[in-house]
Design a protein around this motif. Structure first.
Motif, PDB file in Angstrom:
ATOM      1  N   CYS A  45       8.154  -4.228 -12.209  1.00 30.76           N
ATOM      2  CA  CYS A  45       8.524  -3.387 -11.065  1.00 30.76           C
ATOM      3  C   CYS A  45      10.037  -3.351 -10.981  1.00 30.76           C
ATOM      4  O   CYS A  45      10.675  -4.388 -10.799  1.00 30.76           O
ATOM      5  CB  CYS A  45       7.966  -3.960  -9.763  1.00 30.76           C
ATOM      6  SG  CYS A  45       6.174  -3.946  -9.672  1.00 30.76           S
ATOM      7  N   ARG A  68       8.333   4.125   5.221  1.00 29.48           N
ATOM      8  CA  ARG A  68       8.366   2.739   4.768  1.00 29.48           C
ATOM      9  C   ARG A  68       7.958   1.835   5.927  1.00 29.48           C
ATOM     10  O   ARG A  68       8.193   2.163   7.088  1.00 29.48           O
ATOM     11  CB  ARG A  68       9.793   2.354   4.335  1.00 29.48           C
ATOM     12  CG  ARG A  68      10.282   3.095   3.109  1.00 29.48           C
ATOM     13  CD  ARG A  68       9.752   2.477   1.830  1.00 29.48           C
ATOM     14  NE  ARG A  68      10.302   3.183   0.688  1.00 29.48           N
ATOM     15  CZ  ARG A  68      11.489   2.907   0.161  1.00 29.48           C
ATOM     16  NH1 ARG A  68      12.227   1.919   0.623  1.00 29.48           N
ATOM     17  NH2 ARG A  68      11.927   3.608  -0.861  1.00 29.48           N
ATOM     18  N   SER A  69       7.414   0.691   5.580  1.00 31.21           N
ATOM     19  CA  SER A  69       7.047  -0.271   6.604  1.00 31.21           C
ATOM     20  C   SER A  69       8.290  -0.726   7.367  1.00 31.21           C
ATOM     21  O   SER A  69       9.401  -0.722   6.833  1.00 31.21           O
ATOM     22  CB  SER A  69       6.395  -1.489   5.949  1.00 31.21           C
ATOM     23  OG  SER A  69       6.287  -2.540   6.882  1.00 31.21           O
ATOM     24  N   ARG A  89       8.798  -3.625   7.937  1.00 32.18           N
ATOM     25  CA  ARG A  89       9.211  -4.823   7.181  1.00 32.18           C
ATOM     26  C   ARG A  89       9.999  -4.401   5.952  1.00 32.18           C
ATOM     27  O   ARG A  89       9.768  -3.343   5.392  1.00 32.18           O
ATOM     28  CB  ARG A  89       7.977  -5.599   6.701  1.00 32.18           C
ATOM     29  CG  ARG A  89       7.109  -6.145   7.780  1.00 32.18           C
ATOM     30  CD  ARG A  89       5.926  -6.883   7.170  1.00 32.18           C
ATOM     31  NE  ARG A  89       6.371  -8.032   6.400  1.00 32.18           N
ATOM     32  CZ  ARG A  89       5.932  -8.342   5.188  1.00 32.18           C
ATOM     33  NH1 ARG A  89       5.057  -7.559   4.597  1.00 32.18           N
ATOM     34  NH2 ARG A  89       6.376  -9.396   4.573  1.00 32.18           N
ATOM     35  N   GLN A 134      10.253  -4.452   2.206  1.00 32.60           N
ATOM     36  CA  GLN A 134       9.230  -4.688   1.191  1.00 32.60           C
ATOM     37  C   GLN A 134       9.791  -4.512  -0.213  1.00 32.60           C
ATOM     38  O   GLN A 134      10.642  -3.653  -0.457  1.00 32.60           O
ATOM     39  CB  GLN A 134       8.056  -3.717   1.389  1.00 32.60           C
ATOM     40  CG  GLN A 134       7.230  -4.028   2.624  1.00 32.60           C
ATOM     41  CD  GLN A 134       6.021  -3.126   2.751  1.00 32.60           C
ATOM     42  OE1 GLN A 134       6.115  -1.927   2.554  1.00 32.60           O
ATOM     43  NE2 GLN A 134       4.884  -3.705   3.097  1.00 32.60           N
ATOM     44  N   THR A 135       9.275  -5.315  -1.122  1.00 31.51           N
ATOM     45  CA  THR A 135       9.656  -5.177  -2.527  1.00 31.51           C
ATOM     46  C   THR A 135       8.935  -3.963  -3.112  1.00 31.51           C
ATOM     47  O   THR A 135       7.980  -3.441  -2.520  1.00 31.51           O
ATOM     48  CB  THR A 135       9.235  -6.415  -3.335  1.00 31.51           C
ATOM     49  OG1 THR A 135       7.797  -6.490  -3.297  1.00 31.51           O
ATOM     50  CG2 THR A 135       9.832  -7.700  -2.759  1.00 31.51           C
ATOM     51  N   LYS A 146       6.972  -4.038  -5.599  1.00 31.38           N
ATOM     52  CA  LYS A 146       5.583  -4.425  -5.856  1.00 31.38           C
ATOM     53  C   LYS A 146       4.740  -4.355  -4.579  1.00 31.38           C
ATOM     54  O   LYS A 146       3.583  -3.918  -4.609  1.00 31.38           O
ATOM     55  CB  LYS A 146       5.511  -5.840  -6.448  1.00 31.38           C
ATOM     56  CG  LYS A 146       4.098  -6.185  -6.851  1.00 31.38           C
ATOM     57  CD  LYS A 146       3.923  -7.585  -7.372  1.00 31.38           C
ATOM     58  CE  LYS A 146       2.445  -7.922  -7.375  1.00 31.38           C
ATOM     59  NZ  LYS A 146       2.177  -9.345  -7.472  1.00 31.38           N
ATOM     60  N   GLU A 147       5.317  -4.759  -3.463  1.00 32.79           N
ATOM     61  CA  GLU A 147       4.572  -4.659  -2.197  1.00 32.79           C
ATOM     62  C   GLU A 147       4.293  -3.198  -1.845  1.00 32.79           C
ATOM     63  O   GLU A 147       3.199  -2.865  -1.373  1.00 32.79           O
ATOM     64  CB  GLU A 147       5.358  -5.343  -1.064  1.00 32.79           C
ATOM     65  CG  GLU A 147       5.294  -6.854  -1.153  1.00 32.79           C
ATOM     66  CD  GLU A 147       6.249  -7.555  -0.196  1.00 32.79           C
ATOM     67  OE1 GLU A 147       5.935  -8.688   0.202  1.00 32.79           O
ATOM     68  OE2 GLU A 147       7.311  -6.973   0.154  1.00 32.79           O
ATOM     69  N   ARG A 148       5.260  -2.326  -2.094  1.00 33.46           N
ATOM     70  CA  ARG A 148       5.029  -0.895  -1.818  1.00 33.46           C
ATOM     71  C   ARG A 148       3.937  -0.341  -2.725  1.00 33.46           C
ATOM     72  O   ARG A 148       3.121   0.491  -2.307  1.00 33.46           O
ATOM     73  CB  ARG A 148       6.334  -0.112  -1.963  1.00 33.46           C
ATOM     74  CG  ARG A 148       7.291  -0.369  -0.787  1.00 33.46           C
ATOM     75  CD  ARG A 148       8.694   0.111  -1.078  1.00 33.46           C
ATOM     76  NE  ARG A 148       8.722   1.431  -1.655  1.00 33.46           N
ATOM     77  CZ  ARG A 148       9.631   1.849  -2.556  1.00 33.46           C
ATOM     78  NH1 ARG A 148      10.596   1.033  -2.954  1.00 33.46           N
ATOM     79  NH2 ARG A 148       9.578   3.060  -3.017  1.00 33.46           N
ATOM     80  N   GLU A 183       1.422  -2.099  -3.847  1.00 34.68           N
ATOM     81  CA  GLU A 183       0.158  -2.617  -3.295  1.00 34.68           C
ATOM     82  C   GLU A 183      -0.305  -1.757  -2.126  1.00 34.68           C
ATOM     83  O   GLU A 183      -1.488  -1.421  -2.019  1.00 34.68           O
ATOM     84  CB  GLU A 183       0.337  -4.054  -2.798  1.00 34.68           C
ATOM     85  CG  GLU A 183       0.473  -5.077  -3.882  1.00 34.68           C
ATOM     86  CD  GLU A 183       0.502  -6.480  -3.282  1.00 34.68           C
ATOM     87  OE1 GLU A 183       1.588  -7.077  -3.246  1.00 34.68           O
ATOM     88  OE2 GLU A 183      -0.548  -6.961  -2.833  1.00 34.68           O
ATOM     89  N   VAL A 184       0.627  -1.401  -1.234  1.00 37.17           N
ATOM     90  CA  VAL A 184       0.278  -0.561  -0.080  1.00 37.17           C
ATOM     91  C   VAL A 184      -0.286   0.772  -0.570  1.00 37.17           C
ATOM     92  O   VAL A 184      -1.315   1.256  -0.080  1.00 37.17           O
ATOM     93  CB  VAL A 184       1.517  -0.322   0.822  1.00 37.17           C
ATOM     94  CG1 VAL A 184       1.175   0.683   1.930  1.00 37.17           C
ATOM     95  CG2 VAL A 184       2.003  -1.633   1.418  1.00 37.17           C
TER      96      VAL A 184
END
Ligand code: GUN
Ligand code: FE
Length: 419
Positions: free
Chosen positions: A20, A384-385, A387, A389-390, A392-394, A396-397
């Protein structure tokens, strides 16, 4: 054709490693990925830049198993198990594809929606009808997606309104179908498609095995999907070593995709491994049709090839993003309820199954590693959240929420931009 895509780039290197990179550059030339760079290399400074800064860029998704003529009843009629579901819901609908006007309307809907989805490559069942299948192939060829399509073979245990009656008739139709596929089609190719053992006589399987060799064609079918089906195959083929052997004894496991394999183990798995068969895991379908939870962790430990499919209309929708998270969810239920020795799939693994792993059926497909074909998706997140976020987290979302949180902004297949 040469350009750079700029954005937040995610792709698999292997089952365990998901790369990522934030604000990176993917270089595509002559349809192939050349490399991913953290900053713009000096020597590429004059190359066309397609700037998707702030968006997620992923490899195209590979759907290894779905049924185009079932698209019209997707999301309905899910309250039966496989064999009843076929007889009550599926066969009557597929029979309508004898009518080319109906087929055109149904297949146009299917191809339009598939084109707008995250799928760039697909391996598709038609019906047993030659002309409707050619029509489906023409629409797919024009769509720019890359696909394999099969005219279905079925010559026994099929209703009178949807059967080819004899092996000879089925093989003759298949050869005619193959001979009528225009030689200049680039995107859509044929794949031999015995529906499954219950509807295919030994003579038909034998003939298809010979055709596969003679024409060097790949094969797709269903294997060990549902308990009722498996019991029936035992009755129909008492001399077979296992369900997989009903294909293997005619050479139909080589260069082939076997959908489901929910109950595959032991000698059957050894046969798939020996032949290099690709298992296509269809978690949503296996849940909808009460088939079960396939032991994907076990297949990966045994180094058997595995990809993912939606199995529309056993699966209700075309979303391969959802297939990724369904594969994870089903593996968790299996782990908790059935067998704690098989730990759940990770996000990295499930993402790899839908891209790099399944993509291998098409060659160097499903990653941005150098030399891989330029199949790419650009997702624009609606917001975007709150929070931080990395990347990779984006990702996942995006996988877990799909269209709710992001729009597919651009799609590339073999370097060609579809939209
Ligand atoms: N086995 C034989 N035909 C089918 C089909 O159309 N769908 C599924 N899920 N399994 C099958
Ligand atoms: Fe299927």
């Amino acid at each position: 054709m040469e350009y750079l895509l700029r954005g937040d780039i995610c792709y698999s290197e292997n089952l365990k490693t998901l790369i990522c990179k934030e604000n990176a550059y993917l270089h595509i030339k002559d349809g192939l990925c050349q490399g991913v760079y953290d900053s713009l290399p000096k020597e590429l400074s004059s190359v066309e830049l397609k700037d998707y800064s702030g968006d997620l860029i992923l490899p195209g998704m590979v759907d290894l198993h779905l049924h185009a003529p079932q698209y019209g009843f997707r999301g309905t009629k899910m309250d039966l198990e496989l064999l009843d579901w076929l007889n009550v819901n599926t066969f009557p609908e597929e029979a309508k594809y004898q009518n080319l006007d109906y087929a055109e309307r149904g297949y146009r809907d299917f191809v339009e929606d598939l084109r707008e989805s995250a799928t760039t490559r697909a391996v598709i069942f038609g019906t047993l009808h030659k002309n409707a299948t050619l029509l489906l192939m023409k629409l797919l060829e024009e769509s720019g997606l890359v696909s394999y399509v099969g005219k279905v073979n079925m010559d026994r245990n099929s209703p009178e309104y949807l059967t080819e009656h004899t092996a000879e008739e089925s093989l003759k139709n298949t050869k005619e179908w193959l001979s009528e596929i225009p030689k200049d089609w680039q995107n859509c190719k044929p794949i031999l498609t015995p529906r499954f053992t219950p509807t295919c006589s030994d003579a038909l399987m034998e003939g298809l095995g010979k055709l596969a060799k003679e024409y060097k064609l790949p094969v797709q079918s269903h294997l060990s999907e549902n308990l009722g089906e498996i019991a029936w195959v035992k009755e129909l083929c008492p001399d077979a070593k296992h369900y997989g052997d009903t294909y293997d004894r005619y050479g139909l496991l080589e260069n082939s995709i076997m959908a489901h394999c929910v109950y595959t183990e032991g000698e059957e798995l050894s046969a798939l491994k020996a032949r290099g068969t690709m298992i296509c895991h269809c978690p949503q379908s296996n849940t909808n049709l009460c088939s079960g939870a396939a032991p994907i962790r076990y297949f990966l430990e045994e180094n058997v090839k595995v990809g993912l499919g939606t199995d529309v209309a056993g699966g209700a929708n075309l979303s391969m993003l959802r297939a990724i998270t369904d594969a994870i969810s089903v593996s968790k239920l299996r782990f908790r309820l059935m067998d704690q020795s098989l730990v759940p799939l990770t996000l990295e693994e499930a993402f790899c199954l839908a891209t790099l792993s399944g993509g291998s059926f098409f060659g160097k497909v499903g990653s941005f590693l150098p030399g891989y074909e330029g199949d790419a998706l650009v997702f624009h997140e609606k917001r975007r959240s709150v929070r931080k976020q990395t990347v990779k987290e984006r990702l996942e979302v995006l996988l877990y929420t799909g269209e709710e949180s992001a729009r597919l902004q651009a799609k590339f297949v073999q370097g060609r931009q579809l939209f």
